[in-house]
Write a protein that holds these residues in place. Structure first.
Motif, PDB file in Angstrom:
ATOM      1  N   VAL A 149      26.184  49.014  79.141  1.00 38.74           N
ATOM      2  CA  VAL A 149      25.018  49.000  80.030  1.00 38.74           C
ATOM      3  C   VAL A 149      23.769  49.061  79.163  1.00 38.74           C
ATOM      4  O   VAL A 149      23.643  49.923  78.297  1.00 38.74           O
ATOM      5  CB  VAL A 149      25.019  50.198  81.004  1.00 38.74           C
ATOM      6  CG1 VAL A 149      23.742  50.195  81.857  1.00 38.74           C
ATOM      7  CG2 VAL A 149      26.255  50.175  81.897  1.00 38.74           C
ATOM      8  N   ARG A 177      19.527  48.964  79.614  1.00 36.14           N
ATOM      9  CA  ARG A 177      18.397  49.010  80.536  1.00 36.14           C
ATOM     10  C   ARG A 177      17.084  48.907  79.777  1.00 36.14           C
ATOM     11  O   ARG A 177      16.950  49.451  78.690  1.00 36.14           O
ATOM     12  CB  ARG A 177      18.409  50.314  81.337  1.00 36.14           C
ATOM     13  CG  ARG A 177      19.545  50.444  82.333  1.00 36.14           C
ATOM     14  CD  ARG A 177      19.470  51.756  83.075  1.00 36.14           C
ATOM     15  NE  ARG A 177      20.535  51.902  84.063  1.00 36.14           N
ATOM     16  CZ  ARG A 177      20.772  53.001  84.757  1.00 36.14           C
ATOM     17  NH1 ARG A 177      20.008  54.070  84.578  1.00 36.14           N
ATOM     18  NH2 ARG A 177      21.763  53.035  85.636  1.00 36.14           N
ATOM     19  N   VAL A 181      18.050  46.579  84.734  1.00 30.17           N
ATOM     20  CA  VAL A 181      19.388  46.629  84.141  1.00 30.17           C
ATOM     21  C   VAL A 181      19.695  45.229  83.619  1.00 30.17           C
ATOM     22  O   VAL A 181      19.987  44.316  84.391  1.00 30.17           O
ATOM     23  CB  VAL A 181      20.453  47.081  85.160  1.00 30.17           C
ATOM     24  CG1 VAL A 181      21.829  47.124  84.498  1.00 30.17           C
ATOM     25  CG2 VAL A 181      20.084  48.438  85.737  1.00 30.17           C
ATOM     26  N   ASN A 233      25.095  45.051  82.767  1.00 28.35           N
ATOM     27  CA  ASN A 233      25.652  46.070  83.646  1.00 28.35           C
ATOM     28  C   ASN A 233      27.179  46.113  83.581  1.00 28.35           C
ATOM     29  O   ASN A 233      27.865  45.239  84.107  1.00 28.35           O
ATOM     30  CB  ASN A 233      25.208  45.817  85.089  1.00 28.35           C
ATOM     31  CG  ASN A 233      25.589  46.954  86.017  1.00 28.35           C
ATOM     32  OD1 ASN A 233      25.765  48.094  85.586  1.00 28.35           O
ATOM     33  ND2 ASN A 233      25.726  46.643  87.297  1.00 28.35           N
ATOM     34  N   HIS A 273      22.578  52.102  76.953  1.00 31.55           N
ATOM     35  CA  HIS A 273      22.350  53.196  77.902  1.00 31.55           C
ATOM     36  C   HIS A 273      23.681  53.883  78.203  1.00 31.55           C
ATOM     37  O   HIS A 273      23.765  55.110  78.314  1.00 31.55           O
ATOM     38  CB  HIS A 273      21.723  52.668  79.186  1.00 31.55           C
ATOM     39  CG  HIS A 273      21.426  53.733  80.193  1.00 31.55           C
ATOM     40  ND1 HIS A 273      20.362  54.593  80.067  1.00 31.55           N
ATOM     41  CD2 HIS A 273      22.084  54.099  81.336  1.00 31.55           C
ATOM     42  CE1 HIS A 273      20.359  55.431  81.083  1.00 31.55           C
ATOM     43  NE2 HIS A 273      21.394  55.163  81.867  1.00 31.55           N
TER      44      HIS A 273
END
Length: 240
Positions: A11, A13, A18, A21, A57
């Motif tokens: 992930v 961001r 985002v 994902n 992330h």
């Protein structure tokens, strides 16, 4: 075949956006994995996350069964990653050989060993006869080969190719396809982002399709190119 790279639940961001994902993938020795998708799908961001140029992330990246998720790009290179970039930016004031010496020194502090690595890489990509030439004088096809030489000079276990075929004329494109196939046959794992679908169909054993930062399909080139979801994503894709 031994597994070279494993990424789990990636992930990325940027503020509230985002960009990637929950994407997972695996690449084995000698395998070519293709990443495709419309513009803005998150392909380059995923590339950057895997190679250390974009912070995660969430998720985990393992190289040769060792966690490299928090390592800087140069540290991942020393562990066995090599990559090219969409836009070639050689050190134009340096010769072709000197450009390749820069990454070669990541593996050794010995000048003689670094030069041997650089020469070996230039010979492999067919640029040894241009070694003393200023890199500023190279045309597009040779600049792409210089990018490859720089990536190979770090002695990678896995090579990330970011649109190395874009803009090449038909003869140069054919040569590049043959060259990449040869690297794979020697056991090098390859992950490639490419917009030229016939290249993906010809080279990739496995393909992952991204749209809006998410994996929407994966499988053989034939499977994904006939998938209605993939066709719709390409027809409805928006620009970066």
């Amino acid at each position: 075949m031994p597994e070279v790279l494993e990424a789990e639940g990636i992930v990325v961001r940027f503020g509230g956006l985002v960009a990637v994902n929950n994407v997972s993938l695996r690449v084995q020795s000698g395998q070519i994995l293709g990443l495709i998708g419309p513009n803005g799908a998150g392909k380059t961001t995923l590339f950057n996350a895997l190679t250390g140029y974009a912070p995660l992330h969430k998720g985990r990246v393992s190289l040769l069964r060792r966690d490299v998720s928090r390592l800087a790009p140069y540290a991942r290179i020393r562990r066995g990653m090599g990559r090219t970039f969409q836009i070639e930016r050689p050190f134009e004031e340096l010769t072709v050989l000197e450009n390749v010496l820069v990454p070669a020194f990541l593996n050794t502090s010995n000048r003689r060993e670094a030069e041997a690595l650089a020469w070996q890489s230039l010979e492999k990509v067919g640029l040894a006869d241009r070694a003393r030439q200023p890199s500023a004088d190279l045309n597009l096809a040779r600049r792409r080969r210089l990018e490859l030489a720089k990536a190979l000079a770090v002695k990678p276990q896995i090579l990330f190719l970011d649109e190395v075929m874009a803009g090449l004329n038909p003869p140069a494109l054919k040569e590049m396809v043959t060259f990449v196939r040869g690297l794979s046959s020697e056991g090098l794992a390859i992950v490639m982002v490419e917009h030229i679908m016939r290249v993906i169909i010809e080279l990739a054993e496995h393909v992952i399709v991204l749209a809006f930062g998410e994996k929407i399909a994966e499988g053989s080139p034939e499977e994904v190119t006939s998938d209605p979801t993939v066709i719709e994503a390409y027809l409805g894709g928006s620009d970066d």
